[in-house]
Design a protein around this motif. Structure first.
Motif, PDB file in Angstrom:
ATOM      1  N   ALA A   1     -14.482 -14.614  -5.454  1.00 26.47           N
ATOM      2  CA  ALA A   1     -13.895 -13.277  -5.345  1.00 26.47           C
ATOM      3  C   ALA A   1     -14.729 -12.282  -6.141  1.00 26.47           C
ATOM      4  CB  ALA A   1     -12.464 -13.279  -5.871  1.00 26.47           C
ATOM      5  N   LYS A   2     -15.046 -11.156  -5.475  1.00 27.52           N
ATOM      6  CA  LYS A   2     -15.799 -10.068  -6.114  1.00 27.52           C
ATOM      7  C   LYS A   2     -15.239  -8.732  -5.641  1.00 27.52           C
ATOM      8  CE  LYS A   2     -19.448 -12.328  -4.553  1.00 27.52           C
ATOM      9  NZ  LYS A   2     -20.785 -12.587  -4.058  1.00 27.52           N
ATOM     10  N   ASP A   3     -13.907  -8.647  -5.560  1.00 26.32           N
ATOM     11  CA  ASP A   3     -13.240  -7.440  -5.081  1.00 26.32           C
ATOM     12  C   ASP A   3     -13.651  -7.054  -3.654  1.00 26.32           C
ATOM     13  OD1 ASP A   3     -11.700  -7.162  -7.363  1.00 26.32           O
ATOM     14  OD2 ASP A   3     -13.153  -5.865  -8.366  1.00 26.32           O
ATOM     15  N   GLN A   4     -13.934  -8.063  -2.814  1.00 22.79           N
ATOM     16  CA  GLN A   4     -14.257  -7.804  -1.419  1.00 22.79           C
ATOM     17  C   GLN A   4     -12.995  -7.313  -0.698  1.00 22.79           C
ATOM     18  OE1 GLN A   4     -14.624 -10.736  -3.111  1.00 22.79           O
ATOM     19  NE2 GLN A   4     -16.021 -12.113  -2.044  1.00 22.79           N
ATOM     20  N   THR A   5     -13.213  -6.429   0.246  1.00 28.19           N
ATOM     21  CA  THR A   5     -12.092  -5.971   1.064  1.00 28.19           C
ATOM     22  C   THR A   5     -12.136  -6.676   2.417  1.00 28.19           C
ATOM     23  OG1 THR A   5     -13.340  -4.080   1.887  1.00 28.19           O
ATOM     24  CG2 THR A   5     -11.958  -3.720  -0.064  1.00 28.19           C
ATOM     25  N   TYR A   6     -10.971  -6.752   3.049  1.00 26.26           N
ATOM     26  CA  TYR A   6     -10.868  -7.383   4.357  1.00 26.26           C
ATOM     27  C   TYR A   6      -9.752  -6.707   5.147  1.00 26.26           C
ATOM     28  CZ  TYR A   6      -7.370  -9.988   1.673  1.00 26.26           C
ATOM     29  OH  TYR A   6      -6.330 -10.334   0.843  1.00 26.26           O
ATOM     30  N   ARG A   7      -9.860  -6.856   6.453  1.00 26.01           N
ATOM     31  CA  ARG A   7      -8.861  -6.338   7.393  1.00 26.01           C
ATOM     32  C   ARG A   7      -8.665  -7.427   8.431  1.00 26.01           C
ATOM     33  NH1 ARG A   7      -6.389  -1.630   9.190  1.00 26.01           N
ATOM     34  NH2 ARG A   7      -6.355  -1.382  11.451  1.00 26.01           N
TER      35      ARG A   7
ATOM     36  N   VAL B   1      -1.361  -5.903  10.567  1.00 23.24           N
ATOM     37  CA  VAL B   1      -2.725  -5.991  10.070  1.00 23.24           C
ATOM     38  C   VAL B   1      -2.655  -6.081   8.552  1.00 23.24           C
ATOM     39  CG1 VAL B   1      -4.952  -4.808   9.877  1.00 23.24           C
ATOM     40  CG2 VAL B   1      -3.666  -4.708  12.026  1.00 23.24           C
ATOM     41  N   VAL B   2      -3.365  -7.063   8.000  1.00 23.93           N
ATOM     42  CA  VAL B   2      -3.456  -7.237   6.554  1.00 23.93           C
ATOM     43  C   VAL B   2      -4.682  -6.474   6.076  1.00 23.93           C
ATOM     44  CG1 VAL B   2      -3.699  -8.889   4.653  1.00 23.93           C
ATOM     45  CG2 VAL B   2      -2.466  -9.554   6.749  1.00 23.93           C
ATOM     46  N   ASN B   3      -4.465  -5.521   5.170  1.00 26.59           N
ATOM     47  CA  ASN B   3      -5.545  -4.756   4.552  1.00 26.59           C
ATOM     48  C   ASN B   3      -5.597  -5.195   3.095  1.00 26.59           C
ATOM     49  OD1 ASN B   3      -5.910  -2.550   6.804  1.00 26.59           O
ATOM     50  ND2 ASN B   3      -3.730  -2.820   6.467  1.00 26.59           N
ATOM     51  N   GLY B   4      -6.660  -5.917   2.714  1.00 30.89           N
ATOM     52  CA  GLY B   4      -6.620  -6.524   1.402  1.00 30.89           C
ATOM     53  C   GLY B   4      -7.895  -6.416   0.599  1.00 30.89           C
ATOM     54  N   THR B   5      -7.730  -6.795  -0.680  1.00 27.53           N
ATOM     55  CA  THR B   5      -8.839  -6.933  -1.609  1.00 27.53           C
ATOM     56  C   THR B   5      -8.697  -8.299  -2.269  1.00 27.53           C
ATOM     57  OG1 THR B   5      -8.825  -4.554  -2.047  1.00 27.53           O
ATOM     58  CG2 THR B   5     -10.006  -5.940  -3.627  1.00 27.53           C
ATOM     59  N   TYR B   6      -9.792  -9.030  -2.303  1.00 28.64           N
ATOM     60  CA  TYR B   6      -9.829 -10.369  -2.868  1.00 28.64           C
ATOM     61  C   TYR B   6     -10.171 -10.248  -4.346  1.00 28.64           C
ATOM     62  CZ  TYR B   6     -11.252 -15.383  -2.884  1.00 28.64           C
ATOM     63  OH  TYR B   6     -11.389 -16.727  -3.115  1.00 28.64           O
ATOM     64  N   LEU B   7      -9.184 -10.473  -5.219  1.00 29.34           N
ATOM     65  CA  LEU B   7      -9.303 -10.165  -6.641  1.00 29.34           C
ATOM     66  C   LEU B   7      -9.773 -11.322  -7.514  1.00 29.34           C
ATOM     67  CD1 LEU B   7      -5.865  -8.336  -7.003  1.00 29.34           C
ATOM     68  CD2 LEU B   7      -8.117  -7.271  -6.667  1.00 29.34           C
ATOM     69  N   LYS B   8      -9.297 -12.518  -7.230  1.00 26.71           N
ATOM     70  CA  LYS B   8      -9.548 -13.676  -8.095  1.00 26.71           C
ATOM     71  C   LYS B   8      -9.825 -14.884  -7.211  1.00 26.71           C
ATOM     72  CE  LYS B   8      -7.242 -16.527 -11.579  1.00 26.71           C
ATOM     73  NZ  LYS B   8      -5.962 -16.762 -12.256  1.00 26.71           N
TER      74      LYS B   8
ATOM     75  N   GLU C   1      -1.874 -12.518  -8.080  1.00 28.56           N
ATOM     76  CA  GLU C   1      -3.033 -12.624  -8.975  1.00 28.56           C
ATOM     77  C   GLU C   1      -4.350 -12.582  -8.205  1.00 28.56           C
ATOM     78  OE1 GLU C   1      -2.783 -16.276 -11.128  1.00 28.56           O
ATOM     79  OE2 GLU C   1      -1.042 -15.618 -12.309  1.00 28.56           O
ATOM     80  N   SER C   2      -4.378 -13.171  -7.022  1.00 35.32           N
ATOM     81  CA  SER C   2      -5.634 -13.361  -6.298  1.00 35.32           C
ATOM     82  C   SER C   2      -5.942 -12.305  -5.243  1.00 35.32           C
ATOM     83  CB  SER C   2      -5.632 -14.742  -5.624  1.00 35.32           C
ATOM     84  OG  SER C   2      -5.503 -15.759  -6.589  1.00 35.32           O
ATOM     85  N   TYR C   3      -4.894 -11.618  -4.747  1.00 40.30           N
ATOM     86  CA  TYR C   3      -5.075 -10.692  -3.621  1.00 40.30           C
ATOM     87  C   TYR C   3      -4.226  -9.446  -3.829  1.00 40.30           C
ATOM     88  CZ  TYR C   3      -6.449 -15.175  -1.631  1.00 40.30           C
ATOM     89  OH  TYR C   3      -7.029 -16.403  -1.422  1.00 40.30           O
ATOM     90  N   LYS C   4      -4.743  -8.316  -3.388  1.00 40.73           N
ATOM     91  CA  LYS C   4      -3.953  -7.085  -3.298  1.00 40.73           C
ATOM     92  C   LYS C   4      -3.915  -6.737  -1.820  1.00 40.73           C
ATOM     93  CE  LYS C   4      -1.967  -3.182  -4.308  1.00 40.73           C
ATOM     94  NZ  LYS C   4      -0.525  -3.200  -4.254  1.00 40.73           N
ATOM     95  N   GLU C   5      -2.722  -6.803  -1.219  1.00 39.79           N
ATOM     96  CA  GLU C   5      -2.611  -6.609   0.225  1.00 39.79           C
ATOM     97  C   GLU C   5      -1.535  -5.594   0.584  1.00 39.79           C
ATOM     98  OE1 GLU C   5      -4.057 -10.955   1.832  1.00 39.79           O
ATOM     99  OE2 GLU C   5      -1.903 -10.653   1.552  1.00 39.79           O
ATOM    100  N   THR C   6      -1.837  -4.839   1.632  1.00 38.13           N
ATOM    101  CA  THR C   6      -0.878  -3.935   2.251  1.00 38.13           C
ATOM    102  C   THR C   6      -0.887  -4.232   3.743  1.00 38.13           C
ATOM    103  OG1 THR C   6      -1.349  -2.237   0.599  1.00 38.13           O
ATOM    104  CG2 THR C   6      -0.261  -1.516   2.624  1.00 38.13           C
ATOM    105  N   LEU C   7       0.299  -4.289   4.319  1.00 35.94           N
ATOM    106  CA  LEU C   7       0.419  -4.581   5.743  1.00 35.94           C
ATOM    107  C   LEU C   7       0.682  -3.292   6.506  1.00 35.94           C
ATOM    108  CD1 LEU C   7       2.708  -7.723   5.404  1.00 35.94           C
ATOM    109  CD2 LEU C   7       0.207  -7.558   5.240  1.00 35.94           C
TER     110      LEU C   7
END
Length: 133
Positions: A95-101, A80-87, A55-61
């Protein structure tokens, strides 16, 4: 299935969003040691954690490297975690759909051909800095 194949299957399921497949690879008495958190014991609590994370994160490793000892009862993975912070997660930035690596790693214990311990580490301060910009 050998240990490296088991861990690869676990992460393949994670990247595909197939959390039921992840659960099938876990020992019934799995211990999930959360980064900077407590220990969740059992598949039910692991499933609850997965629901919350989905619910809170969309992540691909990516950049996955898997290690295992000769006995096959301990393993580790670096990725490496490539993600978007959803909730927004309680106690964390909004959370504002920020991306992170983020570089991360996990240690595993294997028992009876299943994953009996999952201990994940990453730099929370780095993640917080990335999503706060």
């Amino acid at each position: 299935m050998d240990t490296k194949t088991l861990i690869a299957a676990y992460y393949d399921a994670f990247n595909a969003g197939r959390t039921d497949e992840m659960l099938a690879l876990l020992h019934d008495e799995v211990e999930h040691h959360v980064n900077e958190g407590g220990i969740r014991k059992g598949k039910a609590l692991f499933a609850d954690f997965n629901r919350h994370m989905t619910e809170s994160y969309k992540e691909t490793l990516t950049d996955m490297v898997i290690f295992a000892n000769e006995a096959g009862d301990r393993a580790a993975a670096e990725f490496v975690v490539n993600g978007t912070y959803l909730k927004t997660d309680e106690g964390l930035p909004e959370a504002k759909d920020q991306t992170y690596r983020l570089p991360a790693g996990t240690f595993f214990t294997i028992r009876d051909g299943k994953i009996a311990r999952v201990t994940t580490y990453y730099n929370l301060a780095d993640w917080t800095r990335q999503v706060s910009q």
